[in-house]
Design a protein around this motif. Structure first.
Motif, short mmCIF file in Angstrom:
data_model
loop_
_atom_site.label_atom_id
_atom_site.label_comp_id
_atom_site.label_asym_id
_atom_site.label_seq_id
_atom_site.Cartn_x
_atom_site.Cartn_y
_atom_site.Cartn_z
N UNK A 38 7.11 -13.89 9.57
CA UNK A 38 6.83 -13.28 8.27
C UNK A 38 5.99 -12.03 8.37
N UNK A 39 5.46 -11.74 9.54
CA UNK A 39 4.53 -10.61 9.68
C UNK A 39 5.23 -9.27 9.46
N UNK A 40 4.42 -8.30 8.99
CA UNK A 40 4.97 -6.96 8.82
C UNK A 40 3.97 -5.91 9.27
N UNK A 41 2.85 -5.81 8.54
CA UNK A 41 1.95 -4.67 8.75
C UNK A 41 0.56 -5.10 8.33
N UNK A 45 -2.72 1.68 6.43
CA UNK A 45 -2.30 2.97 5.90
C UNK A 45 -2.57 3.02 4.39
N UNK A 46 -2.26 1.91 3.71
CA UNK A 46 -2.53 1.86 2.28
C UNK A 46 -4.02 1.89 1.99
N UNK A 47 -4.76 1.04 2.71
CA UNK A 47 -6.20 0.94 2.46
C UNK A 47 -6.85 2.29 2.70
N UNK A 51 -4.96 3.31 -1.58
CA UNK A 51 -4.00 2.55 -2.40
C UNK A 51 -4.25 1.05 -2.23
N UNK A 52 -5.37 0.59 -2.75
CA UNK A 52 -5.75 -0.80 -2.57
C UNK A 52 -4.77 -1.75 -3.26
N UNK A 53 -4.33 -1.35 -4.45
CA UNK A 53 -3.41 -2.20 -5.21
C UNK A 53 -2.12 -2.43 -4.42
N UNK A 54 -1.64 -1.37 -3.81
CA UNK A 54 -0.42 -1.48 -3.00
C UNK A 54 -0.69 -2.19 -1.68
N UNK A 55 -1.94 -2.14 -1.23
CA UNK A 55 -2.30 -2.80 0.04
C UNK A 55 -2.33 -4.31 -0.13
N UNK A 57 -0.49 -6.77 -1.55
CA UNK A 57 0.63 -7.63 -1.11
C UNK A 57 0.85 -7.58 0.41
N UNK A 58 0.51 -6.43 1.02
CA UNK A 58 0.67 -6.30 2.47
C UNK A 58 -0.35 -7.20 3.17
N UNK A 61 0.58 -10.80 2.66
CA UNK A 61 1.68 -11.19 3.54
C UNK A 61 1.19 -11.49 4.95
#
Lengths: 264, 510, 207
Positions: A38-41, A45-47, A51-55, A57-58, A61
């Motif tokens: 299930x791993x991705x990232x 980069x977001x943090x 872009x904490x809000x977008x970070x 879900x990453x 995950x």
């Protein structure tokens, strides 16, 4: 020991050999490697771009992938991504009001090691030639990436391991502790400053006369290697895991103008 | 709920003055980077000071303990600021000093102007002071017909050259010795035409130039490095003796100090006076430190004033994630080790406070939306050298990231057209929030390889990613991702949440 | 509302989260370990590094040493509390005494060649001499305007580290901490001595 590999997104997609080398090293030492699918990232980069809000879900995950898995320790061939897992995940979760996630992230973070940390501190590797059969008959210089050096306090672990590889000649990199200028989206947002930093780094690398620059972070190496390639330099970049994994019988492939890509 | 009773939360009131980037940092940086002389001067100076600092810091066996103490003392100061300010005020006043409170730059400038006017003088001598630069005091006084003479050598160089400071400790760091010589020959009314560019000779020229001013000055304006609440004492740290001249000779002394400069007690100076000189000039101790408490009859100025300046400090204090930026003691160690500052110099930051600390302090004082200050938190590769060097352990990289989030969040709105960066981040958030999504995308890797072509590299991309390809190639992607290789090795299709182990030795690197 | 009340309220509002603070960890050194001889040696080393001239003499030899140092000057100033006996051997230069009854003005001080003062305490590790305006040290102005400062320091007043000196000093006295002659690092961050303060610093350490 059962070791969960966090490949990191850039290694997974762009530099699979670095992850393959990590698996090879750990298995050579007799350990079982698992790959939580299930791993991705790590989300840095977001943090780091704000872009904490977008970070979130990453981060969620990553925590989900690694806290539903059965393993003793997790490892990643990247100081920067491990630093993010250890230091940023809890902060992002808390800021987004996810205290339970923050607590789970802390548990995952505590079990996660950067590769040289795991090799030296946990698995007791001090001599790569003797313990891993590492053999790499090339002249190499080494750039210590900032997050490994300053956030994880890796010290000379990676460099010391490289120095014990059979056949290698390690040349000291002047001003090694200076940032290469990557910095994630910094390299795009502040491309001119990033380039100025890169030029000084590549000049220092070329000045050593080494044929390769090694390091512990694929992203920094992509930045440095991309610069060297653009400058027309014959000097390539290679992750230290691939050097450790190389043996007499099974040498690493270092030909080609951009060293890490497209070799499979 | 909407009443305005005392004690109800008030909105942060931001500061004004010389605190703004007036053009976006990347734009300003580009023109500074194009100046090879500037880069050479900065590279030489910052490398000199880095080595000196490391040497003298390594001498102290308890450097980390001093940093821990310094950081904790400042944290205590911020938490108890109202009480400490009142205690300081009572002690300073009891010893014959006069306290003035200034909400912002304009108020502080007006107070200082009135105090000077009351003396009947039209000239003042000045000790280097960040606070007065921040509020634009010199410009204001000039408008009011009062001439302010900077007396610190570097400030003098900058003032004579009609330039702006570019460093908080060495405002003329961007000038080398031959440029300084040229400025002195051009601007000093009386100067030896045979003046060489030896630093000692240049210092002597400054001495001659200012001597008469010092000896006749009636009013001085200073900043302060520390204010000690339990005694009402002020301290100024300097090297040349211009500070001593200004703090001792004139009849009237007007000091402007930010409210965050307090320390609880005299004894705390034992920590900060070990941290500051070694961090700033890389010396065991600076040549001169002056300490005074209100008025001492017969010794020094008899008309002593202190302006306590807010100008956005209370707003910075209201930011829980950012407030530790107020711990800064203006040593400049962070800019001396910063790879970005080293290449762009201080002018690129616009504000009085350049470098890593400026990149957080300026937007904290003015608010992230002020002019181009939202570009400052991005002026860092987050390498962390500043945090390591900071004597009071301000986690500058963490605050930079916090302010980036403030910037991003301040622009979020339903009606706004998303930027390329917004779209990239949204797309990457989708891709990176599940192994399955990333795996799907990775199926496209061969396309990237195809795009890279025979030269096996990508050399030009559009949009914001063009910043990358302006100086760097992107390697051709591999034909399969690690994830795909692993799945093939293990013949397991479960991509999301499942686990697979590698039973045999990997054959991947053959 | 006054600016004072306004600012204090802004701060109180900024702190409405009542930030928790830890007690200050003071694990740094609070006392030195060197004996008297080593303190003198370290202080001399540091002062010489700052380009000060240092003379270590037995107290009984101080007058002769002072006479030698002042042999070339035409005038000097002392604070009224400086031990006259120290100056007994000085013969030739005009001596000005600054006292509460007769304060020298700036022009007068600018005309003298040197100043001789005592000192309150010195820190060997940093090479710092502290003056606190006591009667043997005088007003701050007298050790500032003359171009040469001759400072007398009893070896018993040397401590090793800054915290020891801070404990001996009274915050409310006007102080000048001196670490070498005036200097600047403002040109290319290279230190050069000799700017606005005394360009020559002579230190007599009396053992």
């Amino acid at each position: 020991m059962r070791i969960a590999l966090f490949a990191t997104c850039i290694v997974d997609a762009m530099y699979p050999r670095t992850a393959q080398a990590t698996v090879a090293i750990l298995e050579r030492l007799g350990h079982t490697v698992v790959f939580p699918a299930g791993q991705a990232c790590c989300g840095q980069m977001h943090v780091n771009s704000g872009y904490f809000k977008e970070a979130l879900p990453v981060v969620a995950n990553h925590v989900r992938a690694f806290d539903t898995e059965d393993y003793d320790v997790a490892v990643a061939p990247s100081g920067s991504c491990v630093a993010s897992v250890k230091h940023q995940h809890g902060m992002v979760a808390k800021r987004c009001g996810e205290d339970a996630l923050a607590a789970r992230a802390a548990v995952v973070g505590a079990k996660t090691y950067e590769l040289s940390q795991l090799l030296v501190d946990v698995l007791g590797v001090t001599d790569a030639a003797a313990q891993l059969g590492s053999h790499f008959p090339h002249t190499v210089t080494y750039h210590p990436s900032c997050h490994g050096m300053r956030l994880l306090k890796l010290g000379d672990r990676q460099l010391d391991l490289l120095k014990t590889v059979g056949g290698i000649e390690v040349r000291e990199l002047p001003e090694a502790d200076q940032c290469c200028g990557f910095g994630g989206t910094f390299s795009m947002k502040n491309a001119d400053v990033s380039t100025a930093m890169l030029e000084d780094k590549t000049a220092n690398i070329c000045g050593t006369g080494a044929s390769l620059c090694s390091g512990g972070d694929a992203s920094c190496l992509m930045h440095i290697g991309g610069g060297l390639s653009r400058q027309g330099s014959a000097v390539g970049t290679l992750h230290f895991a691939e050097i450790l994994a190389a043996t007499l019988e099974n040498p690493a492939h270092i030909a080609g103008d951009v060293q890490l890509a497209g070799r499979k | 709920m909407s009443g305005t009773f005392l004690g109800m939360p008030t909105l942060p009131v931001f500061g004004h003055g010389n605190l703004n980037a007036t053009e976006p940092f990347p734009t300003a940086a580009r023109s500074e980077l194009a100046n090879p002389q500037l880069r050479a001067n900065l590279g030489h100076a910052t490398h000199t000071i880095r080595d000196k600092r490391l040497r003298v810091v390594a001498e102290l066996p308890d450097w980390e303990e001093l940093r821990d103490a310094g950081s904790a003392i400042k944290e205590n100061v911020m938490a108890n600021l109202p009480a400490l300010l009142e205690q300081f005020e009572a002690n300073f006043t009891a010893r014959g000093g006069v306290i003035h409170w200034a909400r912002d730059a304009g108020e502080a400038n007006a107070i200082v102007t009135d105090l000077i006017r009351a003396t009947g003088e039209t000239e003042v001598v000045k000790v280097k002071s960040m606070a007065t630069q921040e509020i634009g005091l010199n410009e204001h006084l000039e408008e009011q017909g009062i001439a302010a003479f900077e007396t610190d050598l570097a400030e003098l160089i900058v003032q004579l050259d009609h330039d702006k400071p570019s460093h908080i400790l060495v405002p003329a760091i961007h000038k080398n010795r031959s440029q300084v010589r040229e400025i002195f020959l051009r601007e000093m009314p009386v100067v030896d035409p045979e003046l060489t560019d030896e630093p000692a000779k240049l210092a002597e020229a400054a001495r001659k130039h200012l001597r008469a001013k010092f000896l006749s000055a009636k009013v001085a304006v200073s900043g302060a490095n520390f204010g000690l609440a339990d005694s009402g004492t002020l301290a100024v740290v300097e090297s040349e003796g211009n500070g001593r001249m200004c703090l001792t000779l004139p009849e009237t002394l007007i000091t402007v100090m930010g409210i965050e400069k307090l320390l609880p007690s005299w004894a705390d100076l034992e920590v900060f006076m070990q941290l500051l000189p070694r961090s700033s000039t890389g010396e065991r101790m600076n040549p001169y430190t002056s300490v005074w408490t209100g008025v001492t009859p017969g010794d020094g100025p008899q008309n002593v004033h202190l302006v306590l300046l807010d100008n956005g400090r209370s707003a910075a204090l209201a930011d829980e994630m950012g407030r530790s930026a107020l711990h800064c003691i203006r040593c400049s160690a962070c800019m001396n080790v910063c790879p970005v500052y080293e290449r762009t110099g201080g002018h690129a930051y616009g504000s009085t406070y350049p470098g890593p600390i400026g990149a957080i302090l300026s937007p904290l004082l003015t608010g992230i939306k002020s002019e181009e200050n939202n570009s400052l938190p991005y002026a860092s590769s987050l390498c962390g050298a500043c945090y390591d060097a900071c004597p009071v352990k301000i986690n500058i990289p963490e605050i930079l990231v916090h302010l980036r989030a403030e910037d991003v969040d301040s622009k979020r709105s339903a009606t706004k057209v998303p930027t390329q960066m917004d779209l990239m981040m949204k797309g990457a958030s989708w891709a990176f929030s599940s192994g399955r999504n990333l795996g799907l995308l990775e199926k496209g890797l061969p396309l990237g390889k195809l795009a890279a072509g025979k030269k096996r590299k990508i050399t030009k991309l559009p949009g914001i990613v063009a910043g990358w390809t302006q100086s760097r190639d992107i390697p051709a992607p591999p034909s399969q991702s690690f994830r795909q290789w692993w799945a093939k090795e293990h013949q397991e299709a479960n991509h999301d949440g499942g686990t697979s182990t590698n039973p045999a030795a990997t054959k991947g690197d053959a | 509302m006054s600016a004072r009340a306004d600012i204090l309220e802004r701060i109180a509002s900024a702190l409405r989260d009542h930030p928790a603070v830890e007690p200050v960890p003071r694990a740094y050194r609070s006392a030195g370990t060197l004996d008297r001889a080593a303190l003198v040696e370290q202080l001399v080393d540091r002062l010489v590094d700052y380009k000060a001239n240092v003379f270590v003499v037995a107290a009984a030899d101080a007058p002769a040493q002072l006479a030698t140092l002042l042999a070339g000057v035409s005038s000097y100033v002392v604070p009224h509390g400086l031990d006259e006996g120290l100056l007994a051997a000085v013969d030739g230069p005009v001596r000005e005494v600054d006292s509460p009854e007769r304060r020298l003005d700036v022009a007068g001080l600018d005309a003298v060649d040197a100043v001789v003062t005592g000192a309150a305490v010195a820190v060997s590790e940093t090479g710092t001499i502290m003056l606190d305006g006591s009667d043997d040290q005088g007003r701050r102005i007298i050790s500032l305007v003359p171009d040469r400062h001759i400072c007398l320091l009893r070896a018993s007043d040397i401590v090793q580290i800054l915290p020891e000196a801070i404990a001996r000093l009274d915050a409310t006295r006007p102080q000048t901490w001196i670490s070498g002659p005036s200097a600047t690092s403002d040109i290319e961050l290279e230190r050069v001595e000799g700017v606005h303060g005394p360009r020559t610093l002579d230190v007599l350490i009396l053992t």
